[in-house]
Design a protein around this motif. Structure first.
Motif, short mmCIF file in Angstrom:
data_model
loop_
_atom_site.label_atom_id
_atom_site.label_comp_id
_atom_site.label_asym_id
_atom_site.label_seq_id
_atom_site.Cartn_x
_atom_site.Cartn_y
_atom_site.Cartn_z
N LYS A 1 0.84 -1.21 0.00
CA LYS A 1 0.00 0.00 0.00
C LYS A 1 0.87 1.25 0.00
O LYS A 1 0.58 2.23 -0.68
CB LYS A 1 -0.93 0.02 1.22
CG LYS A 1 -2.02 -1.01 1.17
CD LYS A 1 -3.07 -0.57 0.17
CE LYS A 1 -4.25 -1.54 0.22
NZ LYS A 1 -5.17 -1.35 -0.85
N LEU A 2 1.96 1.21 0.76
CA LEU A 2 2.88 2.34 0.79
C LEU A 2 3.51 2.55 -0.58
O LEU A 2 3.57 3.69 -1.07
CB LEU A 2 3.97 2.12 1.85
CG LEU A 2 5.04 3.21 1.94
CD1 LEU A 2 4.43 4.56 2.27
CD2 LEU A 2 6.09 2.80 2.98
N MET A 3 3.94 1.47 -1.22
CA MET A 3 4.53 1.58 -2.55
C MET A 3 3.53 2.12 -3.56
O MET A 3 3.85 2.96 -4.40
CB MET A 3 5.07 0.23 -3.02
CG MET A 3 6.39 -0.13 -2.40
SD MET A 3 7.65 1.14 -2.60
CE MET A 3 7.70 1.31 -4.37
N GLU A 4 2.31 1.64 -3.50
CA GLU A 4 1.26 2.13 -4.39
C GLU A 4 1.08 3.64 -4.21
O GLU A 4 0.99 4.38 -5.19
CB GLU A 4 -0.04 1.38 -4.07
CG GLU A 4 -1.21 1.76 -4.94
CD GLU A 4 -2.46 0.98 -4.53
OE1 GLU A 4 -3.51 1.65 -4.34
OE2 GLU A 4 -2.38 -0.25 -4.38
N TYR A 5 1.06 4.07 -2.98
CA TYR A 5 0.89 5.49 -2.68
C TYR A 5 2.08 6.31 -3.21
O TYR A 5 1.90 7.35 -3.86
CB TYR A 5 0.73 5.69 -1.17
CG TYR A 5 0.61 7.14 -0.81
CD1 TYR A 5 -0.61 7.79 -0.87
CD2 TYR A 5 1.72 7.87 -0.41
CE1 TYR A 5 -0.72 9.12 -0.56
CE2 TYR A 5 1.62 9.20 -0.10
CZ TYR A 5 0.40 9.82 -0.18
OH TYR A 5 0.30 11.15 0.11
N LEU A 6 3.30 5.85 -2.94
CA LEU A 6 4.49 6.58 -3.37
C LEU A 6 4.60 6.64 -4.89
O LEU A 6 4.99 7.66 -5.46
CB LEU A 6 5.75 5.96 -2.75
CG LEU A 6 5.84 6.06 -1.22
CD1 LEU A 6 7.03 5.26 -0.72
CD2 LEU A 6 5.91 7.51 -0.75
N ARG A 7 4.25 5.56 -5.54
CA ARG A 7 4.26 5.56 -7.02
C ARG A 7 3.23 6.52 -7.58
O ARG A 7 3.46 7.19 -8.57
CB ARG A 7 4.01 4.15 -7.54
CG ARG A 7 5.21 3.25 -7.38
CD ARG A 7 4.96 1.87 -7.96
NE ARG A 7 6.18 1.10 -7.88
CZ ARG A 7 6.22 -0.18 -7.57
NH1 ARG A 7 5.11 -0.84 -7.33
NH2 ARG A 7 7.37 -0.80 -7.52
#
Length: 159
Positions: free
Chosen positions: A145-151
């Motif tokens: 979820k963090l990676m999705e947000y940062l991307r």
């Protein structure tokens, strides 16, 4: 032996100069595509900062960590990270004050605040009154979820 620098040689040969410029531009395009986005992770809980940094490095970031707001500010000014991911509630300089300081000095840095505590709304309201709004993510957050947000925040790094 002739004392001719490579620049002089290139400028005296327009075709070679044009080719060198083209190759340099292509190299620059490739290096930008290969550049890992940098992220500074800040949390006074060492285990959280260390683990988050490790996960982000595995997901394609060049991640560094700091355990205090003061240390993070020094590191941010030196590293000029693409992202700042910081906890809010920390002794000394809290994450909101850190975010404001970084935003003033490094406006291109994407700032994301994390908190697992409900009592941070006043800090965020005070920042908003001062003209600073920040995204807040709840801790704990799943790495995907963090990676999705940062991307989503900077898709140009992931194309």
């Amino acid at each position: 032996m002739l004392d001719i620098t490579s620049e002089t040689y290139l400028f005296s040969r327009p075709k070679l100069l044009k080719r060198a410029v083209f190759e340099e531009q292509e190299d620059d395009k490739i290096s930008r595509r290969l550049k890992k986005p940098t992220i500074l992770v800040v949390d006074d809980q060492h285990l959280i900062a260390d683990t988050t940094t490790m996960v982000l490095n595995r997901f394609g970031f060049l991640a560094e960590r700091a355990y205090s707001g003061e240390t993070a500010l020094e590191m941010a000014l030196r590293l000029k990270p693409d992202y700042l991911l910081t906890d809010i509630v920390m002794p000394g300089m809290n994450g909101v004050d850190l975010a404001i300081s970084v935003r003033k000095r490094l406006p291109a840095t994407i700032i994301v605040l994390l908190s697992g505590q409900a009592g941070v709304t006043n800090l965020l309201k005070d920042a908003k009154i001062k003209g600073h709004e920040f995204d807040l993510l709840a801790k704990p957050i799943h790495p995907e979820k963090l990676m999705e947000y940062l991307r989503h925040k900077a898709p140009h790094f992931w194309q």
